[in-house]
Design a protein around this motif. Sequence first.
Motif, short mmCIF file in Angstrom:
data_model
loop_
_atom_site.label_atom_id
_atom_site.label_comp_id
_atom_site.label_asym_id
_atom_site.label_seq_id
_atom_site.Cartn_x
_atom_site.Cartn_y
_atom_site.Cartn_z
N ALA A 7 4.43 -20.96 -23.52
CA ALA A 7 5.11 -21.96 -22.68
C ALA A 7 6.29 -21.40 -21.92
O ALA A 7 6.91 -22.12 -21.14
CB ALA A 7 5.58 -23.13 -23.56
N ASP A 8 6.60 -20.13 -22.14
CA ASP A 8 7.82 -19.57 -21.57
C ASP A 8 7.56 -18.90 -20.23
O ASP A 8 6.58 -18.17 -20.05
CB ASP A 8 8.44 -18.55 -22.53
CG ASP A 8 8.88 -19.19 -23.83
OD1 ASP A 8 9.44 -20.29 -23.75
OD2 ASP A 8 8.67 -18.61 -24.90
N GLY A 9 8.48 -19.12 -19.29
CA GLY A 9 8.40 -18.50 -17.99
C GLY A 9 8.91 -17.08 -18.00
O GLY A 9 9.28 -16.52 -19.04
N GLU A 10 8.98 -16.50 -16.81
CA GLU A 10 9.30 -15.08 -16.68
C GLU A 10 10.67 -14.73 -17.26
O GLU A 10 10.83 -13.69 -17.91
CB GLU A 10 9.24 -14.68 -15.20
CG GLU A 10 9.48 -13.21 -14.96
CD GLU A 10 9.35 -12.83 -13.48
OE1 GLU A 10 9.57 -11.66 -13.15
OE2 GLU A 10 9.05 -13.73 -12.67
N THR A 11 11.65 -15.59 -17.05
CA THR A 11 13.00 -15.28 -17.52
C THR A 11 13.04 -15.13 -19.03
O THR A 11 13.59 -14.15 -19.57
CB THR A 11 13.98 -16.38 -17.08
OG1 THR A 11 14.02 -16.41 -15.65
CG2 THR A 11 15.38 -16.10 -17.61
N ILE A 12 12.47 -16.10 -19.75
CA ILE A 12 12.48 -16.04 -21.21
C ILE A 12 11.55 -14.94 -21.72
O ILE A 12 11.85 -14.27 -22.72
CB ILE A 12 12.14 -17.42 -21.81
CG1 ILE A 12 13.26 -18.41 -21.47
CG2 ILE A 12 11.95 -17.33 -23.32
CD1 ILE A 12 13.03 -19.81 -22.00
N GLN A 13 10.42 -14.73 -21.04
CA GLN A 13 9.54 -13.64 -21.44
C GLN A 13 10.27 -12.31 -21.38
O GLN A 13 10.18 -11.49 -22.31
CB GLN A 13 8.31 -13.60 -20.53
CG GLN A 13 7.31 -14.71 -20.76
CD GLN A 13 6.08 -14.56 -19.87
OE1 GLN A 13 5.65 -13.46 -19.59
NE2 GLN A 13 5.53 -15.68 -19.44
N ARG A 14 10.99 -12.07 -20.29
CA ARG A 14 11.72 -10.81 -20.15
C ARG A 14 12.79 -10.67 -21.21
O ARG A 14 13.02 -9.58 -21.77
CB ARG A 14 12.34 -10.72 -18.76
CG ARG A 14 11.33 -10.44 -17.65
CD ARG A 14 12.03 -10.32 -16.30
NE ARG A 14 11.11 -9.96 -15.24
CZ ARG A 14 11.44 -9.84 -13.98
NH1 ARG A 14 12.70 -10.07 -13.60
NH2 ARG A 14 10.55 -9.49 -13.07
N SER A 15 13.48 -11.78 -21.52
CA SER A 15 14.52 -11.70 -22.55
C SER A 15 13.90 -11.42 -23.91
O SER A 15 14.49 -10.69 -24.72
CB SER A 15 15.34 -12.99 -22.57
OG SER A 15 14.57 -14.10 -23.03
N SER A 16 12.73 -11.97 -24.16
CA SER A 16 12.05 -11.71 -25.44
C SER A 16 11.65 -10.25 -25.56
O SER A 16 11.83 -9.62 -26.62
CB SER A 16 10.82 -12.60 -25.57
OG SER A 16 11.16 -13.95 -25.80
N MET A 17 11.10 -9.69 -24.48
CA MET A 17 10.71 -8.28 -24.52
C MET A 17 11.93 -7.39 -24.71
O MET A 17 11.88 -6.40 -25.45
CB MET A 17 9.97 -7.91 -23.24
CG MET A 17 8.62 -8.62 -23.07
SD MET A 17 7.54 -8.48 -24.52
CE MET A 17 7.29 -6.70 -24.58
#
Length: 261
Positions: free
Chosen positions: A56-66
């Motif tokens: 459910a996460d967009g690019e911003t949260i995906q990048r922060s997770s990585m």
Amino acid sequence: MNRLTQLFRSGTPDLLNVYFTAGYPRLDSTVPIITSLAAAGANLIEIGMPYSDPMADGETIQRSSMRALKNGMTLDLLFEQITEARRQTEIPLVMMGYYNQVMQYGPERFVSAAAKAGVDGLILPDLPLHEYRQDFRQLAEAADLQVSFLITPQTSEARVREIGAVSTGFIYVVSSSSITGKSGGITDAQQAYFARINALDLPQPKLIGFGISDAASFRTACAYADGAIIGSAFIRALAGREDDVEKATREFVEGILQPVA
């Protein structure tokens, strides 16, 4: 009494729930972000469990997770960090992630560790209701962990009522049929959807999330719910602020809570 229960029973209006990814921007950012959010005026905090395959996460949260995973964030370390933060603040803390993470860690072990660390609630978007009822609910209730479920504009009235009946924390009202991080203001159609959900008179508190990014959208969302959730906008505000996350956090919260002209 659970801290989330206390918060919602207090009758405090316009609750600000801020989401951030644990271990971002630095591995040791988690505790200072939590304490700074609490000091700046947030009412509750949503701690994202970094995950390599979010749904459910967009690019911003995906990048922060990585970034957080590359920094070395693990669930064991996160529980240690939450334990440390809990020594410094009583603000309600909710962990948000995916049920696959819980299963890999072990549900009983996960629930026990979360409760021991001082977590108050969980949001697991991919946790099926039938599995929650059959296996997970008893674990969560025994540990006094509240579980919140999501609804969207496409969720049927029957399903919304079912979710309202099983949610023990709050109902996460997803503002639109999209992933996190979208912005551009709240539309008339979204406001009609919020009003429709309000008319159902659900038993649980409601917080609106996805696309809430500034003071104006926060205030608009609060007109239809107990409060609102801001995530991607805060993570963007932390970018490049590795050495002063406390100041970045304070400035962001102050900007959200400022009166709208």
